[in-house]
Design a protein around this motif. Structure first.
Motif, PDB file in Angstrom:
ATOM      1  N   THR A 294       0.855  -1.178   0.000  1.00 42.35           N
ATOM      2  CA  THR A 294       0.000   0.000   0.000  1.00 42.35           C
ATOM      3  C   THR A 294       0.894   1.233   0.000  1.00 42.35           C
ATOM      4  OG1 THR A 294      -1.654   1.257   1.279  1.00 42.35           O
ATOM      5  CG2 THR A 294      -0.050   0.035   2.528  1.00 42.35           C
ATOM      6  N   HIS A 295       0.356   2.370  -0.399  1.00 42.59           N
ATOM      7  CA  HIS A 295       1.066   3.623  -0.126  1.00 42.59           C
ATOM      8  C   HIS A 295       0.352   4.329   1.014  1.00 42.59           C
ATOM      9  CE1 HIS A 295      -1.489   6.955  -1.895  1.00 42.59           C
ATOM     10  NE2 HIS A 295      -2.008   5.965  -2.600  1.00 42.59           N
ATOM     11  N   TYR A 296       1.076   5.205   1.731  1.00 44.01           N
ATOM     12  CA  TYR A 296       0.476   5.870   2.881  1.00 44.01           C
ATOM     13  C   TYR A 296       0.553   7.394   2.807  1.00 44.01           C
ATOM     14  CZ  TYR A 296       5.279   6.336   4.705  1.00 44.01           C
ATOM     15  OH  TYR A 296       6.603   6.653   4.869  1.00 44.01           O
ATOM     16  N   ASP A 297       1.143   7.937   1.762  1.00 42.26           N
ATOM     17  CA  ASP A 297       1.183   9.388   1.589  1.00 42.26           C
ATOM     18  C   ASP A 297      -0.128   9.884   1.004  1.00 42.26           C
ATOM     19  OD1 ASP A 297       2.143   7.881  -0.782  1.00 42.26           O
ATOM     20  OD2 ASP A 297       2.164   9.865  -1.738  1.00 42.26           O
ATOM     21  N   THR A 298      -0.422  11.166   1.197  1.00 46.69           N
ATOM     22  CA  THR A 298      -1.622  11.756   0.611  1.00 46.69           C
ATOM     23  C   THR A 298      -1.243  12.753  -0.479  1.00 46.69           C
ATOM     24  OG1 THR A 298      -1.708  13.492   2.322  1.00 46.69           O
ATOM     25  CG2 THR A 298      -3.001  11.498   2.697  1.00 46.69           C
ATOM     26  N   LEU A 299      -2.218  13.041  -1.322  1.00 43.08           N
ATOM     27  CA  LEU A 299      -2.036  14.002  -2.408  1.00 43.08           C
ATOM     28  C   LEU A 299      -1.666  15.376  -1.851  1.00 43.08           C
ATOM     29  CD1 LEU A 299      -2.484  14.517  -5.527  1.00 43.08           C
ATOM     30  CD2 LEU A 299      -4.794  15.241  -4.893  1.00 43.08           C
ATOM     31  N   LEU A 300      -0.766  16.053  -2.550  1.00 43.00           N
ATOM     32  CA  LEU A 300      -0.369  17.407  -2.161  1.00 43.00           C
ATOM     33  C   LEU A 300      -1.484  18.380  -2.539  1.00 43.00           C
ATOM     34  CD1 LEU A 300       1.773  19.313  -1.026  1.00 43.00           C
ATOM     35  CD2 LEU A 300       2.803  19.394  -3.313  1.00 43.00           C
ATOM     36  N   MET A 301      -2.409  18.590  -1.610  1.00 45.70           N
ATOM     37  CA  MET A 301      -3.570  19.456  -1.835  1.00 45.70           C
ATOM     38  C   MET A 301      -4.073  19.952  -0.489  1.00 45.70           C
ATOM     39  SD  MET A 301      -7.357  18.410  -3.199  1.00 45.70           S
ATOM     40  CE  MET A 301      -6.951  18.206  -4.909  1.00 45.70           C
ATOM     41  N   ASP A 302      -4.475  21.207  -0.418  1.00 50.11           N
ATOM     42  CA  ASP A 302      -5.013  21.739   0.825  1.00 50.11           C
ATOM     43  C   ASP A 302      -6.240  20.946   1.262  1.00 50.11           C
ATOM     44  OD1 ASP A 302      -3.085  23.692   0.851  1.00 50.11           O
ATOM     45  OD2 ASP A 302      -4.371  25.258   0.008  1.00 50.11           O
ATOM     46  N   ASN A 303      -6.295  20.627   2.542  1.00 45.60           N
ATOM     47  CA  ASN A 303      -7.460  19.979   3.150  1.00 45.60           C
ATOM     48  C   ASN A 303      -7.719  18.567   2.638  1.00 45.60           C
ATOM     49  OD1 ASN A 303      -8.071  22.361   4.670  1.00 45.60           O
ATOM     50  ND2 ASN A 303      -8.986  23.233   2.818  1.00 45.60           N
ATOM     51  N   PHE A 304      -6.707  17.929   2.040  1.00 45.12           N
ATOM     52  CA  PHE A 304      -6.886  16.563   1.555  1.00 45.12           C
ATOM     53  C   PHE A 304      -6.314  15.599   2.583  1.00 45.12           C
ATOM     54  CE2 PHE A 304      -5.707  12.710  -0.725  1.00 45.12           C
ATOM     55  CZ  PHE A 304      -6.861  12.439  -1.428  1.00 45.12           C
ATOM     56  N   VAL A 305      -7.195  14.858   3.264  1.00 49.62           N
ATOM     57  CA  VAL A 305      -6.739  13.932   4.308  1.00 49.62           C
ATOM     58  C   VAL A 305      -6.667  12.491   3.819  1.00 49.62           C
ATOM     59  CG1 VAL A 305      -7.556  15.404   6.184  1.00 49.62           C
ATOM     60  CG2 VAL A 305      -9.090  13.663   5.224  1.00 49.62           C
ATOM     61  N   GLY A 306      -7.214  12.202   2.631  1.00 48.10           N
ATOM     62  CA  GLY A 306      -7.042  10.888   2.017  1.00 48.10           C
ATOM     63  C   GLY A 306      -7.535   9.718   2.840  1.00 48.10           C
ATOM     64  N   ALA A 307      -8.773   9.797   3.326  1.00 49.67           N
ATOM     65  CA  ALA A 307      -9.312   8.685   4.111  1.00 49.67           C
ATOM     66  C   ALA A 307      -9.335   7.393   3.306  1.00 49.67           C
ATOM     67  CB  ALA A 307     -10.716   9.035   4.608  1.00 49.67           C
ATOM     68  N   ASP A 308      -9.737   7.495   2.042  1.00 52.34           N
ATOM     69  CA  ASP A 308      -9.769   6.305   1.185  1.00 52.34           C
ATOM     70  C   ASP A 308      -8.462   6.145   0.423  1.00 52.34           C
ATOM     71  OD1 ASP A 308     -10.972   4.001   0.276  1.00 52.34           O
ATOM     72  OD2 ASP A 308     -12.419   4.984  -1.042  1.00 52.34           O
ATOM     73  N   ASP A 309      -7.869   7.237   0.018  1.00 49.16           N
ATOM     74  CA  ASP A 309      -6.644   7.243  -0.784  1.00 49.16           C
ATOM     75  C   ASP A 309      -5.534   7.968  -0.015  1.00 49.16           C
ATOM     76  OD1 ASP A 309      -4.797   7.142  -2.856  1.00 49.16           O
ATOM     77  OD2 ASP A 309      -5.822   8.600  -4.127  1.00 49.16           O
ATOM     78  N   ALA A 310      -4.757   7.300   0.827  1.00 49.09           N
ATOM     79  CA  ALA A 310      -4.623   5.851   0.930  1.00 49.09           C
ATOM     80  C   ALA A 310      -4.792   5.380   2.369  1.00 49.09           C
ATOM     81  CB  ALA A 310      -3.256   5.443   0.425  1.00 49.09           C
ATOM     82  N   GLY A 311      -5.639   6.078   3.138  1.00 48.70           N
ATOM     83  CA  GLY A 311      -5.868   5.654   4.513  1.00 48.70           C
ATOM     84  C   GLY A 311      -6.457   4.265   4.613  1.00 48.70           C
ATOM     85  N   SER A 312      -7.371   3.944   3.700  1.00 49.53           N
ATOM     86  CA  SER A 312      -8.059   2.652   3.780  1.00 49.53           C
ATOM     87  C   SER A 312      -7.120   1.480   3.535  1.00 49.53           C
ATOM     88  CB  SER A 312      -9.225   2.619   2.785  1.00 49.53           C
ATOM     89  OG  SER A 312      -8.772   2.753   1.445  1.00 49.53           O
ATOM     90  N   SER A 313      -6.312   1.555   2.495  1.00 50.75           N
ATOM     91  CA  SER A 313      -5.415   0.443   2.183  1.00 50.75           C
ATOM     92  C   SER A 313      -4.315   0.307   3.229  1.00 50.75           C
ATOM     93  CB  SER A 313      -4.805   0.617   0.787  1.00 50.75           C
ATOM     94  OG  SER A 313      -4.141   1.866   0.672  1.00 50.75           O
ATOM     95  N   THR A 314      -3.863   1.425   3.770  1.00 46.40           N
ATOM     96  CA  THR A 314      -2.860   1.374   4.839  1.00 46.40           C
ATOM     97  C   THR A 314      -3.441   0.703   6.075  1.00 46.40           C
ATOM     98  OG1 THR A 314      -1.789   3.364   3.992  1.00 46.40           O
ATOM     99  CG2 THR A 314      -1.325   2.773   6.273  1.00 46.40           C
ATOM    100  N   ALA A 315      -4.703   1.005   6.382  1.00 46.04           N
ATOM    101  CA  ALA A 315      -5.376   0.372   7.513  1.00 46.04           C
ATOM    102  C   ALA A 315      -5.519  -1.128   7.298  1.00 46.04           C
ATOM    103  CB  ALA A 315      -6.741   1.010   7.724  1.00 46.04           C
ATOM    104  N   VAL A 316      -5.872  -1.523   6.082  1.00 47.89           N
ATOM    105  CA  VAL A 316      -5.998  -2.948   5.771  1.00 47.89           C
ATOM    106  C   VAL A 316      -4.663  -3.662   5.983  1.00 47.89           C
ATOM    107  CG1 VAL A 316      -6.317  -4.588   3.869  1.00 47.89           C
ATOM    108  CG2 VAL A 316      -7.984  -2.758   4.232  1.00 47.89           C
ATOM    109  N   MET A 317      -3.576  -3.038   5.528  1.00 43.40           N
ATOM    110  CA  MET A 317      -2.272  -3.681   5.675  1.00 43.40           C
ATOM    111  C   MET A 317      -1.825  -3.751   7.130  1.00 43.40           C
ATOM    112  SD  MET A 317      -1.374  -4.869   2.831  1.00 43.40           S
ATOM    113  CE  MET A 317      -2.318  -4.787   1.295  1.00 43.40           C
ATOM    114  N   LEU A 318      -2.193  -2.767   7.938  1.00 40.68           N
ATOM    115  CA  LEU A 318      -1.876  -2.838   9.362  1.00 40.68           C
ATOM    116  C   LEU A 318      -2.596  -4.014  10.020  1.00 40.68           C
ATOM    117  CD1 LEU A 318      -1.952   0.894  10.568  1.00 40.68           C
ATOM    118  CD2 LEU A 318       0.017  -0.648  10.591  1.00 40.68           C
ATOM    119  N   GLU A 319      -3.870  -4.186   9.710  1.00 45.30           N
ATOM    120  CA  GLU A 319      -4.634  -5.278  10.296  1.00 45.30           C
ATOM    121  C   GLU A 319      -4.131  -6.627   9.777  1.00 45.30           C
ATOM    122  OE1 GLU A 319      -7.741  -7.325  12.482  1.00 45.30           O
ATOM    123  OE2 GLU A 319      -6.385  -5.616  12.742  1.00 45.30           O
ATOM    124  N   LEU A 320      -3.749  -6.688   8.508  1.00 45.90           N
ATOM    125  CA  LEU A 320      -3.155  -7.925   7.984  1.00 45.90           C
ATOM    126  C   LEU A 320      -1.849  -8.241   8.698  1.00 45.90           C
ATOM    127  CD1 LEU A 320      -3.773  -7.500   4.143  1.00 45.90           C
ATOM    128  CD2 LEU A 320      -4.885  -9.160   5.659  1.00 45.90           C
TER     129      LEU A 320
END
Length: 330
Positions: A143-169
């Motif tokens: 997975t990647h865990y960085d977020t897009l370089l954009m104001d107010n972009f927290v990336g819950a799905d891109d890439a918070g979700s996949s990073t969370a899946v890999m942590l649980e795995l």
């Protein structure tokens, strides 16, 4: 994935337009129809709890994968705010990932490196979990865990979700020892700093693929399973056309056997993502990526925690767990 761009892949033309003059296409293409405890924390960012329809099934129904824990990991990442590569916030994310992985008893390696980007030289860090196996061969998850370089972009799905899946795995797999080693990669620098291109994107996966090529380990990788944008409430997954067909079939057949054919569809899409760095070096790879072009919030500030479903996270995690079991049996 920034700056105005048009990308033509196969039969489709996709124009991605983002606020403040930021645009870009991570992917584009055509598609056709076709033991758990409560999370150790709930971030203040989780102000809107998931609705009942989004509740995760009990872990005993998903191979032990805990969708509630995964959701809490997304909330924690969101609580750090925007965290593009090179930012102070991404250092907090890195510390959090390392703390969690070590608490699971995982063996973890880090690779701190710098990359020349269109906005200057940036510090980046890849994180790699290594779970030993009994025989030569590696199953790589990523997975990647960085977020897009954009104001107010927290990336819950891109890439918070996949990073969370890999942590649980990692929590589930680190105590185990299978036939083949399982490595779990957390890539920095997937997002473009200005405009998506072969040189401005996928910094972390290109770095890792090059290092593994130099060490000779890349030849040991039997399969690379990448996750990206995998937590949306209305998520659906299409077969990514540049991925290795046999691996796509393995993952989609596994999803079907588990009863998830309503989410893992037989339509197709084309994506440019971290799997490219490994495909180019001959590694069989599959990109399990949500249909972000149609989710309504991709690469906008609306990619927030309220878009995430613990149920979708649990389904994705279950499919990855069972796919790893299938690969271990080969």
């Amino acid at each position: 994935m920034t700056s105005f761009s048009k990308r033509i892949l196969r039969m489709a033309v996709v124009v991605c337009v983002l606020p403040a003059g930021l645009t870009g296409c991570k992917a584009s293409g055509n598609e056709s129809s076709g033991a758990a405890s409560e999370p150790p924390f709930i971030s203040a960012a989780a102000s809107a709890p998931p609705q009942a329809a989004d509740d995760a099934p009990p872990p005993e129904k998903t191979g032990g994968f805990d969708g509630k824990r995964a959701f809490a990991h997304v909330a924690k990442q969101v609580s750090f705010g925007p965290h593009p590569s090179g930012s102070p916030a991404i250092v907090q994310v890195q510390e959090y990932l390392l703390s969690e992985l070590k608490s699971y008893g995982c063996t973890v390696e880090t690779d701190a490196f710098t990359s020349d980007t269109p906005i200057g030289r940036l510090s980046m860090k890849n994180i790699l979990v290594k779970i030993p196996g009994e025989k030569p061969g590696i199953i790589l998850l990523g997975t990647h865990y960085d977020t897009l370089l954009m104001d107010n972009f927290v990336g819950a799905d891109d890439a918070g979700s996949s990073t969370a899946v890999m942590l649980e795995l990692a929590r589930l797999l680190c105590p185990q020892k299978g036939k083949y080693a399982v490595w779990i990669a957390f890539f920095d620098g997937e997002e473009a700093m200005k405009q998506w291109s072969d040189t401005d994107s996928r910094y972390g996966s290109r770095q890792m693929a090059a290092r593994l090529s130099t060490s000779g380990d890349i030849k040991k990788i039997r399969a690379f399973l990448l996750a990206d944008i995998v937590g949306g409430r209305n998520a659906r997954f299409l077969r990514e056309s540049s991925s290795t067909p046999a691996l796509v079939d393995l993952v989609w057949n596994t999803a079907a056997k588990l009863g998830y054919s309503a989410i893992f569809l037989n339509g197709s899409t084309s994506a440019q993502d971290d799997h490219d760095s490994f495909l180019k070096r001959g590694v069989p790879s599959v990109d399990v990526i949500g249909d972000f072009l149609n989710n309504g919030y991709w690469h906008t500030p609306q990619d927030s925690l309220d878009k995430i479903s613990p149920k979708t996270l649990a389904i994705t995690g279950h499919v990855f767990l069972e796919s790893v079991k299938q690969l271990q049996a080969k």
